[in-house]
Write a protein that holds these residues in place. Structure first.
Motif, PDB file in Angstrom:
ATOM      1  N   SER A 442      -1.748   0.223  -8.547  1.00  0.00           N
ATOM      2  CA  SER A 442      -1.292   1.154  -8.313  1.00  0.00           C
ATOM      3  C   SER A 442      -0.258   0.676  -8.796  1.00  0.00           C
ATOM      4  N   GLY A 443       1.008   0.225  -9.342  1.00  0.00           N
ATOM      5  CA  GLY A 443       2.360   0.670  -8.921  1.00  0.00           C
ATOM      6  C   GLY A 443       2.540   2.080 -10.160  1.00  0.00           C
ATOM      7  N   ILE A 444       1.113   1.788 -11.200  1.00  0.00           N
ATOM      8  CA  ILE A 444       1.258   3.197 -12.167  1.00  0.00           C
ATOM      9  C   ILE A 444       1.192   3.980 -11.590  1.00  0.00           C
ATOM     10  N   LYS A 445       0.151   4.007 -11.136  1.00  0.00           N
ATOM     11  CA  LYS A 445       0.084   5.528 -10.140  1.00  0.00           C
ATOM     12  C   LYS A 445       1.588   6.098  -9.519  1.00  0.00           C
ATOM     13  N   HIS A 446       1.890   4.595  -8.775  1.00  0.00           N
ATOM     14  CA  HIS A 446       3.561   6.130  -7.936  1.00  0.00           C
ATOM     15  C   HIS A 446       3.900   6.078  -9.049  1.00  0.00           C
ATOM     16  N   ALA A 447       4.455   5.265 -10.052  1.00  0.00           N
ATOM     17  CA  ALA A 447       4.849   5.737 -11.254  1.00  0.00           C
ATOM     18  C   ALA A 447       5.058   6.870 -11.779  1.00  0.00           C
ATOM     19  N   PHE A 448       3.828   7.362 -12.043  1.00  0.00           N
ATOM     20  CA  PHE A 448       3.187   7.824 -12.034  1.00  0.00           C
ATOM     21  C   PHE A 448       3.400   9.499 -11.362  1.00  0.00           C
ATOM     22  N   GLU A 449       2.876   9.624 -10.570  1.00  0.00           N
ATOM     23  CA  GLU A 449       3.518  10.849  -9.117  1.00  0.00           C
ATOM     24  C   GLU A 449       4.544  10.999  -9.023  1.00  0.00           C
ATOM     25  N   LEU A 450       5.662  10.050  -8.923  1.00  0.00           N
ATOM     26  CA  LEU A 450       6.882  10.430  -9.166  1.00  0.00           C
ATOM     27  C   LEU A 450       8.023  11.287 -10.003  1.00  0.00           C
ATOM     28  N   CYS A 451       7.172  10.989 -11.713  1.00  0.00           N
ATOM     29  CA  CYS A 451       7.234  11.835 -12.725  1.00  0.00           C
ATOM     30  C   CYS A 451       7.410  13.219 -11.921  1.00  0.00           C
ATOM     31  N   GLU A 452       6.006  12.761 -11.604  1.00  0.00           N
ATOM     32  CA  GLU A 452       5.645  14.922 -11.469  1.00  0.00           C
ATOM     33  C   GLU A 452       6.527  15.266 -10.609  1.00  0.00           C
ATOM     34  N   PHE A 453       6.741  14.610  -9.194  1.00  0.00           N
ATOM     35  CA  PHE A 453       7.718  15.325  -8.363  1.00  0.00           C
ATOM     36  C   PHE A 453       9.120  15.230  -9.446  1.00  0.00           C
ATOM     37  N   GLY A 454       9.431  14.949 -10.242  1.00  0.00           N
ATOM     38  CA  GLY A 454      10.626  14.979 -11.101  1.00  0.00           C
ATOM     39  C   GLY A 454      10.781  16.108 -11.803  1.00  0.00           C
ATOM     40  N   LYS A 455       9.106  16.410 -12.665  1.00  0.00           N
ATOM     41  CA  LYS A 455       8.826  17.159 -13.318  1.00  0.00           C
ATOM     42  C   LYS A 455       8.975  18.831 -12.471  1.00  0.00           C
ATOM     43  N   LYS A 456       8.492  18.970 -10.998  1.00  0.00           N
ATOM     44  CA  LYS A 456       8.444  19.830 -10.105  1.00  0.00           C
ATOM     45  C   LYS A 456       9.883  20.473  -9.949  1.00  0.00           C
ATOM     46  N   TYR A 457      10.768  19.812  -9.423  1.00  0.00           N
ATOM     47  CA  TYR A 457      12.180  20.211  -9.278  1.00  0.00           C
ATOM     48  C   TYR A 457      12.361  20.384 -10.264  1.00  0.00           C
ATOM     49  N   SER A 458      12.502  20.101 -11.409  1.00  0.00           N
ATOM     50  CA  SER A 458      12.861  20.613 -12.607  1.00  0.00           C
ATOM     51  C   SER A 458      12.953  21.830 -12.448  1.00  0.00           C
ATOM     52  N   THR A 490      13.491   3.133 -10.114  1.00  0.00           N
ATOM     53  CA  THR A 490      13.738   1.263  -9.936  1.00  0.00           C
ATOM     54  C   THR A 490      13.060   1.050  -8.982  1.00  0.00           C
ATOM     55  N   ILE A 491      12.900   1.512  -7.722  1.00  0.00           N
ATOM     56  CA  ILE A 491      12.225   0.762  -6.617  1.00  0.00           C
ATOM     57  C   ILE A 491      10.846   0.090  -7.615  1.00  0.00           C
ATOM     58  N   VAL A 492       9.992   0.927  -8.008  1.00  0.00           N
ATOM     59  CA  VAL A 492       9.218   0.797  -9.066  1.00  0.00           C
ATOM     60  C   VAL A 492       9.224  -0.471  -9.321  1.00  0.00           C
ATOM     61  N   LYS A 493      10.515   0.142  -9.871  1.00  0.00           N
ATOM     62  CA  LYS A 493      10.059  -1.309 -11.707  1.00  0.00           C
ATOM     63  C   LYS A 493      11.020  -2.767 -10.795  1.00  0.00           C
ATOM     64  N   ASN A 494      11.029  -2.715  -9.634  1.00  0.00           N
ATOM     65  CA  ASN A 494      11.363  -3.956  -9.533  1.00  0.00           C
ATOM     66  C   ASN A 494      10.412  -4.404  -8.921  1.00  0.00           C
ATOM     67  N   THR A 495       9.673  -3.814  -7.662  1.00  0.00           N
ATOM     68  CA  THR A 495       8.500  -4.287  -7.484  1.00  0.00           C
ATOM     69  C   THR A 495       7.023  -4.495  -8.338  1.00  0.00           C
ATOM     70  N   PHE A 496       7.081  -4.141  -9.581  1.00  0.00           N
ATOM     71  CA  PHE A 496       6.094  -4.464 -10.827  1.00  0.00           C
ATOM     72  C   PHE A 496       7.070  -4.614 -12.449  1.00  0.00           C
ATOM     73  N   PRO A 497       7.672  -5.707 -12.313  1.00  0.00           N
ATOM     74  CA  PRO A 497       8.526  -5.551 -13.154  1.00  0.00           C
ATOM     75  C   PRO A 497       7.701  -5.533 -14.760  1.00  0.00           C
ATOM     76  N   ARG A 498       6.177  -5.400 -14.438  1.00  0.00           N
ATOM     77  CA  ARG A 498       6.132  -5.210 -16.070  1.00  0.00           C
ATOM     78  C   ARG A 498       5.962  -3.268 -16.380  1.00  0.00           C
ATOM     79  N   LEU A 499       6.654  -2.900 -15.034  1.00  0.00           N
ATOM     80  CA  LEU A 499       6.537  -1.275 -15.529  1.00  0.00           C
ATOM     81  C   LEU A 499       7.936  -1.442 -16.029  1.00  0.00           C
ATOM     82  N   ALA A 500       8.487  -2.063 -16.527  1.00  0.00           N
ATOM     83  CA  ALA A 500       9.695  -2.042 -16.950  1.00  0.00           C
ATOM     84  C   ALA A 500      10.576  -1.231 -18.107  1.00  0.00           C
TER      85      ALA A 500
END
Lengths: 562, 45
Positions: A442-458, A490-500
């Motif tokens: 579930s953490g990876i899903k959040h992080a993936f979506e955030l990266c997609e948003f990052g792409k969108k706003y760039s 960063t919040i995702v990283k702190n919640t799911f430390p294995r994704l750091a």
């Protein structure tokens, strides 16, 4: 015109590379191992090394034939032998040193050290391309290449790195030559070279444990001689071992070279009838350089794969202690990891290796009790088909979530940064690990979506700039969204430390975007988020498929029971 | 290490800081000062 004409030396015809390795002796030996492979591939490159006197001089015998130039920084000479000690006097010496290094400009300079001093020094090296960290003219650290960004983000900040340091150096430099497995039959040994010391207390056993190992080894192997090696400051600890009464009847088979032999002489002591036994230290790397088999006991902050001797057929024992591996600055008064490796297991391994045999789980469990083996991991080094060092577990046990995800990261980083596909079997996971990995999804899903948003706003920024009437307000609003996305990552990283590792890598990559204007920077940001999305997607797939496979196995075994 | 030398180093670092504050690019000479300071820092550790 009164301006003084500055002569810039021309680039030499032959390709020239300058490597900065200001770290300790072990790192220098590992750098030399990488350079040996580089020379196999590109024998025509001129390679120079910049290293510190106290770390390079003991291994000059390895460096002189390998590097075309070795430049030694002698801080004693710069600071202590300048009389009177003045800033101009010290600067004169430092400038002279830098001019000496720059007398032959380099096509590329590579900083493998990641320290403040080496980053400043790297900025002063006259080279066309800079790989690894350096300071730019605004005194900001820049890391432009992907593998150095990876090393900085992962190795320097946690224990989730799935690569040996020599392989990381290879990746940074771009060495393609593959290290090979030794296919020769294992030889019997008549000598054991023991280095029972390490640079920190947390990385080495107390003398009494080594006394037990030495006593049992000599008792069980009547043909074997033991040589103990160490530095001047290890003499006292050596005496503690040697004066123990249980070793009285074996003194004629123990030779101590502690404080009396130079590194080169220790290197000469080893041959194919030698087994090296010790902690994570430079001697294990020297043994690997010579193809001498070793048994290493990893303790404290020694990370097993990262610092494993870079050759095949070595065995490494590491504790299963929860806090292992720790960090050098973490306080510890108890050293639980020291007692989690029983000396009986070490002796079992020594007995096998002295006889030229493999260590296998069945014999280990039958000869040493399960009680003794339950707190220790045993690995054997081997090179993968891609020529990268791997650790194969000798004792089969399910992986915990950190170990499992570290394996997935290995595949993900190799594919993403080097387009290398390395095969791997589905790992066996403990039940707890499966649950934890499910949570990570579930953490990876959040992080993936955030990266997609990052792409969108760039992309929005790029579209706004290319519109007929670009609005500064809009660009600012999109840029604020990007800052928000980074905060959420960063919040995702702190919640799911294995994704750091991935989040930290993205932070470093974003701090080193390419370009001098908003278009180039936005394009570079888009590509970085895209890279993040790809990495998260690969890791998600690997976890999902492994969990499915684990589930299938559970179903099959339940069927068998019916 | 003498206090004079420490003072000289501190003054040189202040100069580097000032040029950074003024958004000026740092020169190789100033970079050398920074290198020297970090080497000194590492020596004292």
């Amino acid at each position: 015109m009164n301006a003084e004409k500055i002569e810039t030396p021309e680039l030499p015809q032959k390709k020239r590379m300058t490597i900065l390795q200001l770290n300790r002796i072990g790192d220098i030996v590992q750098t030399a191992q990488m350079v040996r492979l580089l020379k196999e591939e590109h024998g025509d490159i001129e390679i120079a090394l910049v290293a510190r006197k106290q770390f390079a001089n003991p291994v000059r015998f390895l460096l002189d034939g390998l590097f075309d130039d070795v430049f030694i920084i002698d801080t004693d000479e710069i600071f202590r032998n300048t009389s009177p000690l003045t800033l101009s006097g010290v600067r004169k010496k430092l400038s002279k040193f830098i001019a000496h290094v720059n007398a032959k400009p380099s096509h590329v300079s590579i900083n493998l050290t990641f320290s403040k001093s080496s980053n400043y020094l790297h900025s002063l090296i006259n080279s066309t391309h800079k790989v690894g960290p350096y300071y730019n003219k605004q005194a900001e650290v820049k890391i432009e290449d992907k593998w150095s960004q990876y090393l900085y983000a992962t190795v320097m900040r946690g224990d989730m790195n799935p690569f040996n340091l020599v392989d990381l150096f290879k990746s940074i430099v771009g060495v393609k030559a593959k290290a090979k497995n030794n296919t020769e039959k294992l030889k019997t040994k008549d000598t054991i070279l023991i280095h029972p010391f390490a640079s920190q207390d947390r990385k080495k056993w107390k003398s009494n444990k080594w006394t037990e190992v030495i006593y049992k080894t000599l008792k069980e192997n009547s043909e074997v001689k033991i040589h103990i090696v160490g530095a001047n400051n290890d003499v006292e600890a050596t005496n503690e071992i040697l004066t123990n009464p249980i070793l009285n009847s074996y003194k004629n088979r123990i030779v101590s070279h502690v404080g009396s032999k130079k590194m080169e002489e220790v290197f000469e002591l080893m041959n194919d009838k030698t087994l090296f036994v010790g902690h994570d230290s430079v001697i294990s790397h020297l043994a690997a350089t010579k193809g001498v088999q070793s048994l290493t006991i990893a303790l404290g902050n020694a990370r097993v794969l990262e610092t494993a001797p870079y050759s095949a057929n070595n065995y490494i024992l590491s504790p299963k202690t929860k806090c292992y591996p720790c960090f050098p600055d973490q306080e510890c008064n108890f050293y639980q990891c020291h007692s989690d490796i029983p000396y009986q297991v070490v002796n079992f391994c020594i007995d096998k290796l002295v006889k030229g045999q493999e260590i296998n789980e069945k014999e280990l469990v039958s000869e040493a009790s399960h009680f003794l083996t339950s707190s220790v991991d045993i690995f054997k080094t081997e090179f993968s088909t891609q020529g990268l060092l791997t650790l194969n577990p000798v004792i089969s046990s399910g992986l915990n979530s950190k170990e499992a995800i570290r394996g997935f990261y290995r595949l993900g980083w190799l594919f993403n940064l080097s387009e290398i596909e390395e095969g791997a079997d589905f790992p066996t996971l403990t039940a707890n690990c499966q649950n934890e990995l499910k949570t990570d999804l579930s953490g990876i899903k959040h992080a993936f979506e955030l990266c997609e948003f990052g792409k969108k706003y760039s992309r929005y920024i790029l579209e706004e700039i290319s519109s007929a009437t670009p609005s500064l307000e809009q660009i600012k609003a999109h840029s604020e969204k990007i800052d928000e996305i980074d905060g959420l990552l960063t919040i995702v990283k702190n919640t799911f430390p294995r994704l750091a590792p991935i989040v930290d890598y993205l932070i470093v990559a974003k701090g080193n975007l390419f370009g001098n204007n908003i278009v180039q920077l936005s394009e570079s940001a888009f590509l970085t988020y895209n890279e993040g999305a790809n990495l998260f997607s690969v890791i998600y797939d690997l976890i999902e498929k492994t969990l499915k496979e684990a589930n299938k196995n559970i179903k099959t075994s339940t069927k068998d029971l019916r | 290490m003498s206090n004079n030398f420490k003072d000289e180093v501190m003054t040189a670092i202040e100069e580097v800081k000032n040029s950074l504050v003024k958004d000026k690019e740092i020169s190789d000479k100033q970079m050398e000062i920074l290198l020297l300071t970090s080497l000194l820092e590492e020596e004292s550790q």
